[in-house]
Design a protein around this motif. Structure first.
Motif, PDB file in Angstrom:
ATOM      1  N   THR A   1       0.813  -1.218   0.000  1.00 16.23           N
ATOM      2  CA  THR A   1       0.000   0.000   0.000  1.00 16.23           C
ATOM      3  C   THR A   1       0.843   1.263   0.000  1.00 16.23           C
ATOM      4  O   THR A   1       0.390   2.306  -0.453  1.00 16.23           O
ATOM      5  N   GLN A   2       2.073   1.185   0.468  1.00 16.88           N
ATOM      6  CA  GLN A   2       2.909   2.377   0.466  1.00 16.88           C
ATOM      7  C   GLN A   2       3.402   2.706  -0.948  1.00 16.88           C
ATOM      8  O   GLN A   2       3.479   3.858  -1.329  1.00 16.88           O
ATOM      9  N   SER A   3       3.704   1.688  -1.741  1.00 18.47           N
ATOM     10  CA  SER A   3       4.168   1.938  -3.093  1.00 18.47           C
ATOM     11  C   SER A   3       3.014   2.204  -4.053  1.00 18.47           C
ATOM     12  O   SER A   3       3.212   2.735  -5.137  1.00 18.47           O
ATOM     13  N   ARG A   4       1.816   1.844  -3.683  1.00 17.92           N
ATOM     14  CA  ARG A   4       0.643   2.078  -4.520  1.00 17.92           C
ATOM     15  C   ARG A   4      -0.515   2.513  -3.619  1.00 17.92           C
ATOM     16  O   ARG A   4      -1.398   1.719  -3.301  1.00 17.92           O
ATOM     17  N   PRO A   5      -0.516   3.793  -3.206  1.00 23.40           N
ATOM     18  CA  PRO A   5      -1.538   4.236  -2.259  1.00 23.40           C
ATOM     19  C   PRO A   5      -2.933   4.265  -2.882  1.00 23.40           C
ATOM     20  O   PRO A   5      -3.093   4.294  -4.097  1.00 23.40           O
ATOM     21  N   ALA A   6      -3.918   4.245  -2.019  1.00 26.62           N
ATOM     22  CA  ALA A   6      -5.304   4.281  -2.471  1.00 26.62           C
ATOM     23  C   ALA A   6      -5.624   5.646  -3.067  1.00 26.62           C
ATOM     24  O   ALA A   6      -5.062   6.671  -2.689  1.00 26.62           O
ATOM     25  N   ARG A   7      -6.522   5.652  -4.002  1.00 26.91           N
ATOM     26  CA  ARG A   7      -6.917   6.883  -4.675  1.00 26.91           C
ATOM     27  C   ARG A   7      -7.977   7.596  -3.847  1.00 26.91           C
ATOM     28  O   ARG A   7      -8.877   6.983  -3.303  1.00 26.91           O
ATOM     29  N   SER A   8      -7.856   8.902  -3.793  1.00 27.27           N
ATOM     30  CA  SER A   8      -8.844   9.689  -3.069  1.00 27.27           C
ATOM     31  C   SER A   8      -9.859  10.239  -4.068  1.00 27.27           C
ATOM     32  O   SER A   8      -9.505  10.971  -4.985  1.00 27.27           O
ATOM     33  N   ASP A   9     -11.110   9.867  -3.916  1.00 32.89           N
ATOM     34  CA  ASP A   9     -12.161  10.319  -4.821  1.00 32.89           C
ATOM     35  C   ASP A   9     -13.015  11.410  -4.192  1.00 32.89           C
ATOM     36  O   ASP A   9     -14.187  11.550  -4.514  1.00 32.89           O
ATOM     37  N   GLU A  10     -12.429  12.172  -3.285  1.00 32.05           N
ATOM     38  CA  GLU A  10     -13.195  13.213  -2.624  1.00 32.05           C
ATOM     39  C   GLU A  10     -13.546  14.311  -3.628  1.00 32.05           C
ATOM     40  O   GLU A  10     -12.689  14.851  -4.320  1.00 32.05           O
ATOM     41  N   LEU A  11     -14.811  14.611  -3.724  1.00 37.00           N
ATOM     42  CA  LEU A  11     -15.269  15.629  -4.659  1.00 37.00           C
ATOM     43  C   LEU A  11     -15.183  17.014  -4.029  1.00 37.00           C
ATOM     44  O   LEU A  11     -15.309  17.171  -2.812  1.00 37.00           O
ATOM     45  N   LEU A  12     -15.000  18.012  -4.873  1.00 36.16           N
ATOM     46  CA  LEU A  12     -15.039  19.389  -4.372  1.00 36.16           C
ATOM     47  C   LEU A  12     -16.475  19.725  -4.004  1.00 36.16           C
ATOM     48  O   LEU A  12     -17.395  19.518  -4.790  1.00 36.16           O
ATOM     49  N   ARG A  13     -16.672  20.241  -2.850  1.00 36.30           N
ATOM     50  CA  ARG A  13     -18.016  20.589  -2.419  1.00 36.30           C
ATOM     51  C   ARG A  13     -18.331  22.065  -2.696  1.00 36.30           C
ATOM     52  O   ARG A  13     -19.464  22.446  -2.849  1.00 36.30           O
ATOM     53  N   ARG A  14     -17.289  22.872  -2.747  1.00 37.24           N
ATOM     54  CA  ARG A  14     -17.492  24.286  -3.072  1.00 37.24           C
ATOM     55  C   ARG A  14     -16.213  24.828  -3.685  1.00 37.24           C
ATOM     56  O   ARG A  14     -15.133  24.293  -3.494  1.00 37.24           O
ATOM     57  N   SER A  15     -16.357  25.901  -4.413  1.00 38.22           N
ATOM     58  CA  SER A  15     -15.202  26.512  -5.056  1.00 38.22           C
ATOM     59  C   SER A  15     -14.378  27.261  -4.017  1.00 38.22           C
ATOM     60  O   SER A  15     -14.926  27.944  -3.153  1.00 38.22           O
ATOM     61  N   GLU A  16     -13.072  27.095  -4.073  1.00 33.60           N
ATOM     62  CA  GLU A  16     -12.205  27.788  -3.130  1.00 33.60           C
ATOM     63  C   GLU A  16     -11.065  28.442  -3.888  1.00 33.60           C
ATOM     64  O   GLU A  16     -10.552  27.898  -4.854  1.00 33.60           O
ATOM     65  N   GLN A  17     -10.660  29.613  -3.438  1.00 34.56           N
ATOM     66  CA  GLN A  17      -9.521  30.292  -4.021  1.00 34.56           C
ATOM     67  C   GLN A  17      -8.250  29.583  -3.570  1.00 34.56           C
ATOM     68  O   GLN A  17      -8.131  29.176  -2.422  1.00 34.56           O
ATOM     69  N   ARG A  18      -7.298  29.463  -4.495  1.00 35.27           N
ATOM     70  CA  ARG A  18      -6.023  28.879  -4.116  1.00 35.27           C
ATOM     71  C   ARG A  18      -5.217  29.873  -3.313  1.00 35.27           C
ATOM     72  O   ARG A  18      -5.251  31.072  -3.576  1.00 35.27           O
ATOM     73  N   LYS A  19      -4.477  29.347  -2.362  1.00 33.02           N
ATOM     74  CA  LYS A  19      -3.595  30.198  -1.583  1.00 33.02           C
ATOM     75  C   LYS A  19      -2.393  30.568  -2.447  1.00 33.02           C
ATOM     76  O   LYS A  19      -2.015  29.829  -3.356  1.00 33.02           O
ATOM     77  N   ASP A  20      -1.780  31.705  -2.166  1.00 31.90           N
ATOM     78  CA  ASP A  20      -0.626  32.157  -2.910  1.00 31.90           C
ATOM     79  C   ASP A  20       0.533  31.185  -2.683  1.00 31.90           C
ATOM     80  O   ASP A  20       0.839  30.820  -1.547  1.00 31.90           O
ATOM     81  N   ASP A  21       1.169  30.757  -3.776  1.00 30.00           N
ATOM     82  CA  ASP A  21       2.289  29.829  -3.698  1.00 30.00           C
ATOM     83  C   ASP A  21       3.567  30.575  -4.038  1.00 30.00           C
ATOM     84  O   ASP A  21       3.790  30.962  -5.182  1.00 30.00           O
ATOM     85  N   ARG A  22       4.414  30.799  -3.061  1.00 36.17           N
ATOM     86  CA  ARG A  22       5.627  31.585  -3.300  1.00 36.17           C
ATOM     87  C   ARG A  22       6.636  30.824  -4.140  1.00 36.17           C
ATOM     88  O   ARG A  22       7.601  31.411  -4.632  1.00 36.17           O
ATOM     89  N   PHE A  23       6.449  29.530  -4.325  1.00 33.42           N
ATOM     90  CA  PHE A  23       7.368  28.747  -5.148  1.00 33.42           C
ATOM     91  C   PHE A  23       6.877  28.588  -6.592  1.00 33.42           C
ATOM     92  O   PHE A  23       7.539  27.994  -7.411  1.00 33.42           O
ATOM     93  N   ASP A  24       5.709  29.126  -6.921  1.00 32.84           N
ATOM     94  CA  ASP A  24       5.169  29.063  -8.287  1.00 32.84           C
ATOM     95  C   ASP A  24       5.786  30.210  -9.082  1.00 32.84           C
ATOM     96  O   ASP A  24       5.198  31.268  -9.233  1.00 32.84           O
ATOM     97  N   LEU A  25       6.986  29.983  -9.590  1.00 31.06           N
ATOM     98  CA  LEU A  25       7.732  31.016 -10.283  1.00 31.06           C
ATOM     99  C   LEU A  25       7.715  30.783 -11.791  1.00 31.06           C
ATOM    100  O   LEU A  25       7.596  29.643 -12.252  1.00 31.06           O
ATOM    101  N   PRO A  26       7.842  31.844 -12.591  1.00 29.12           N
ATOM    102  CA  PRO A  26       7.909  31.649 -14.045  1.00 29.12           C
ATOM    103  C   PRO A  26       9.235  30.983 -14.411  1.00 29.12           C
ATOM    104  O   PRO A  26      10.213  31.069 -13.661  1.00 29.12           O
ATOM    105  N   PRO A  27       9.283  30.314 -15.575  1.00 27.20           N
ATOM    106  CA  PRO A  27      10.528  29.667 -15.968  1.00 27.20           C
ATOM    107  C   PRO A  27      11.642  30.692 -16.204  1.00 27.20           C
ATOM    108  O   PRO A  27      11.369  31.814 -16.611  1.00 27.20           O
ATOM    109  N   PRO A  28      12.897  30.323 -15.954  1.00 29.56           N
ATOM    110  CA  PRO A  28      13.998  31.275 -16.153  1.00 29.56           C
ATOM    111  C   PRO A  28      14.208  31.540 -17.642  1.00 29.56           C
ATOM    112  O   PRO A  28      13.941  30.726 -18.478  1.00 29.56           O
ATOM    113  N   GLY A  29      14.717  32.736 -17.908  1.00 28.60           N
ATOM    114  CA  GLY A  29      15.090  33.065 -19.284  1.00 28.60           C
ATOM    115  C   GLY A  29      14.155  33.941 -19.894  1.00 28.60           C
ATOM    116  O   GLY A  29      13.664  34.484 -20.649  1.00 28.60           O
TER     117      GLY A  29
END
Length: 80
Positions: free
Chosen positions: A52-80
């Motif tokens: 089970t550790q190498s092949r974990p169970a799938r989570s089929d939890e559905l979204l119940r409401r729309s939520e805004q994503r939190k700001d991700d400080r590591f979501d940077l544009p590609p270099p160059g």
């Protein structure tokens, strides 16, 4: 068109080559030794079955409401 038919025939022939017999070690070799503390060595079926550790169970939890994503400080544009 002939190439597509030939390609399909080759793929079907390769798919039919699978073996359905029990797994055994090659001649002249043996199964891996039992792990420390394990009284018996693992069978071939136990070795190819993922745990089970190498092949974990799938989570089929559905979204119940729309939520805004939190700001991700590591979501940077590609270099160059």
């Amino acid at each position: 068109m002939k190439r597509a038919i030939l390609g399909t025939a080759v793929l079907l022939a390769l798919a039919a080559c699978g073996s359905r017999e029990a797994l055994t070690p090659p001649p002249g070799t043996s199964m891996p030794p039992a792990a420390a503390g394990d009284p018996t060595p693992p069978t071939a079926e136990e070795l190819v079955t993922p745990d089970t550790q190498s092949r974990p169970a799938r989570s089929d939890e559905l979204l119940r409401r729309s939520e805004q994503r939190k700001d991700d400080r590591f979501d940077l544009p590609p270099p160059g």
